[in-house]
Design an enzyme around this catalytic site. Structure first.
Site, PDB file in Angstrom:
ATOM      1  N   HIS A 159       0.827  -1.204   0.000  1.00 17.53           N
ATOM      2  CA  HIS A 159       0.000   0.000   0.000  1.00 17.53           C
ATOM      3  C   HIS A 159       0.863   1.255   0.000  1.00 17.53           C
ATOM      4  O   HIS A 159       0.566   2.227  -0.695  1.00 17.53           O
ATOM      5  CB  HIS A 159      -0.920   0.003   1.226  1.00 17.53           C
ATOM      6  CG  HIS A 159      -1.966  -1.058   1.195  1.00 17.53           C
ATOM      7  ND1 HIS A 159      -3.313  -0.782   1.108  1.00 17.53           N
ATOM      8  CD2 HIS A 159      -1.879  -2.404   1.229  1.00 17.53           C
ATOM      9  CE1 HIS A 159      -4.006  -1.911   1.093  1.00 17.53           C
ATOM     10  NE2 HIS A 159      -3.149  -2.911   1.181  1.00 17.53           N
ATOM     11  N   ASP A 206      -5.983   5.833   1.317  1.00 21.68           N
ATOM     12  CA  ASP A 206      -5.972   4.414   0.970  1.00 21.68           C
ATOM     13  C   ASP A 206      -7.411   3.910   0.842  1.00 21.68           C
ATOM     14  O   ASP A 206      -8.248   4.134   1.726  1.00 21.68           O
ATOM     15  CB  ASP A 206      -5.235   3.631   2.061  1.00 21.68           C
ATOM     16  CG  ASP A 206      -4.904   2.218   1.659  1.00 21.68           C
ATOM     17  OD1 ASP A 206      -5.847   1.437   1.388  1.00 21.68           O
ATOM     18  OD2 ASP A 206      -3.713   1.879   1.619  1.00 21.68           O
TER      19      ASP A 206
END
Length: 469
Positions: free
Chosen positions: A24, A120
């Site tokens: 990520h 995110d």
């Protein structure tokens, strides 16, 4: 007119926040660098856990910790990915909200303008918090457009009876999914150790946050591989979707975004590169890595090892600390032990490392295939180097990606549903020296050419969108 000119001269700032996992962080940090090169101010909010090193990134990026307190299940190698995600959302909610509010006050004093927050796409709590503070939100998905679209459909598919639940007959797992070809029921996003209700609850939280607060979806993908899925995703969400990838290729071409600026769970063993140079013909070595989070049990690990040994194929294998469930956790820096006799059996033909500089490995002429868990970053890196894949998905979106690799793009084959040394040896040999493997290598070469043609025009569109917010 003078007031308008002064307004246009104010610096527009983008605030970014990623979950603290390698898969990520790296796309988010690459996006941060690319936005910076296009003239935007960039502030990266980040957790103390797996905090990025500012020295490895362009000087113009600001890094601000949120000072969270994480429970053990958020970081334990033995907790599944859904448990981690839920724990991280809960633990980061208030610290992120406080850090963003403080940043907004500071930017106002500096006469800067926070244009938006890029959050995110799994962090529904941060998306909601940014929206409640009046900041426009973009969601960065670190999976594929196909996987995200299927994830959003999980509650509907459960209600239609397609999600595997207790009592379902096993043969139903191979039924095709209407509207979602080439997927079967078994390829839907799933997490071992979590039941359907838990998964659907998480998906609902993400979907609700997206629909309530998000003004656009940013994806690390490109039109040549996912044009149809991107179109469907935009239509279903009624939101613009920006396919800004492959981010690692675009960032490598930017002088202010060095290729070595990677967030890594371990220091890469660069000694594997001269080993690949030493006497290995082109396309002769298989590279094996299940990424930074996936774990297997001891039985599967041993079958993988002896399958590699029996194949007769040279290999470079990443065996990181924590890669076997429940083994090696007393010493977080020690990889799990290899099966007794394995090193003697493969001496001179294989190399085992704790971590590898993956992009450089995949670009090496001696690499003929990548045995992968089908994490989206690894898949993109393999596609961009024209390396076909032997797929062993472990959880989450990896099932979807593996099916696309094997049945949509035709650049890979399955290791097997059951990891057994004989089948493993056969699959490795088939990929490396068989006719099917040769066809996949040719298709992978063409896909590499399409990836290389990505121009960054979607990134320009994203910047225009940000400036319009």
């Amino acid at each position: 007119m003078a007031g308008q000119e002064q307004q246009h001269q104010r610096r527009r700032v983008v605030v970014l926040f990623s979950l603290p996992f390698q898969g990520h962080l790296n796309p988010m940090l690459k996006l941060a660098s690319l936005l910076h090169t296009r003239g935007l101010g960039v502030t990266v909010l980040h957790t103390d856990f797996n905090a990025p090193d500012p020295a490895r990134h362009p000087a113009g990026l600001a890094f601000v910790p949120i000072h969270e307190t994480l429970p053990g299940e958020a970081t334990s190698p033995d907790s599944n990915i859904l448990t981690k995600l839920l724990a991280l959302n809960a633990a980061c909610d208030a610290p992120f909200r406080h850090a963003l509010a403080s940043l907004l006050r500071a930017r106002h004093r500096d006469d800067d303008d926070v244009a938006c927050a890029v959050v995110d796409g799994q962090c529904f709590a941060a998306m909601r918090a940014a929206g409640e503070l009046g900041v426009p939100v973009l969601a960065l998905r670190t999976d594929s457009a196909a996987a995200f679209r299927k994830m959003l459909a999980i509650p509907r598919l459960r209600d239609a009876g397609y999600i595997p639940i207790k009592g379902n007959k096993k043969e139903k797992l191979d039924e095709p999914m209407p509207e979602f070809e080439p997927l079967r029921v078994r390829d839907l996003i799933r997490v071992e150790g979590s039941d359907t209700d838990e998964i659907c609850s998480f998906v609902a939280s993400v979907a609700d946050a997206v629909r309530a607060t998000v003004s656009g979806i940013v994806l690390n993908t490109f039109e040549a591989v996912e044009a149809s899925e991107l179109s469907k995703l935009q239509s279903e969400l009624s939101l613009p979707a920006f396919a800004v990838g492959p981010l690692h290729l675009l960032s490598s071409s930017s002088s202010q975004a060095p290729a070595e600026a990677e967030q890594s769970v371990h220091e890469p063993d660069r000694g594997c590169l001269p080993w690949l140079d030493d006497g290995h013909p082109p396309r002769s070595v298989i590279y094996v890595s299940l990424g930074s989070l996936a774990c297997v049990d001891r039985v599967v690990f041993d079958e993988m090892a002896w399958g590699l040994a029996r194949s007769g194929v040279p290999f470079l294998w990443v065996v990181r600390p924590g890669s076997i469930t429940g083994v090696g956790e007393d010493d977080g820096e020690a990889p799990p032990p290899l099966p007794e006799g394995f090193e003697e059996e493969t001496r001179g033909r294989g190399r085992v490392v704790k971590w590898a500089p993956q992009r450089e490995v995949l670009a090496h002429a001696s690499i003929g295939a990548f045995w992968t868990h089908c994490g989206w970053n690894s898949t993109l890196e393999s596609v961009c180097e024209g390396v076909p894949m032997l797929v062993q998905p472990c959880f989450g979106d990896q099932m979807v990606t593996a099916r696309y690799v094997t049945h949509e793009w035709g650049v890979g084959m399955e290791v097997g549903e059951v990891i057994e040394r004989g089948r493993v040896a056969e699959a490795v040999a088939k990929m490396m020296v068989g006719e099917d493997g040769a066809l996949m290598k040719e298709r992978a070469r063409h896909l590499k050419m399409e990836a290389s043609a990505a121009t960054g025009s979607a990134m320009d569109g994203l910047v225009r969108h940000i400036l319009s917010l």
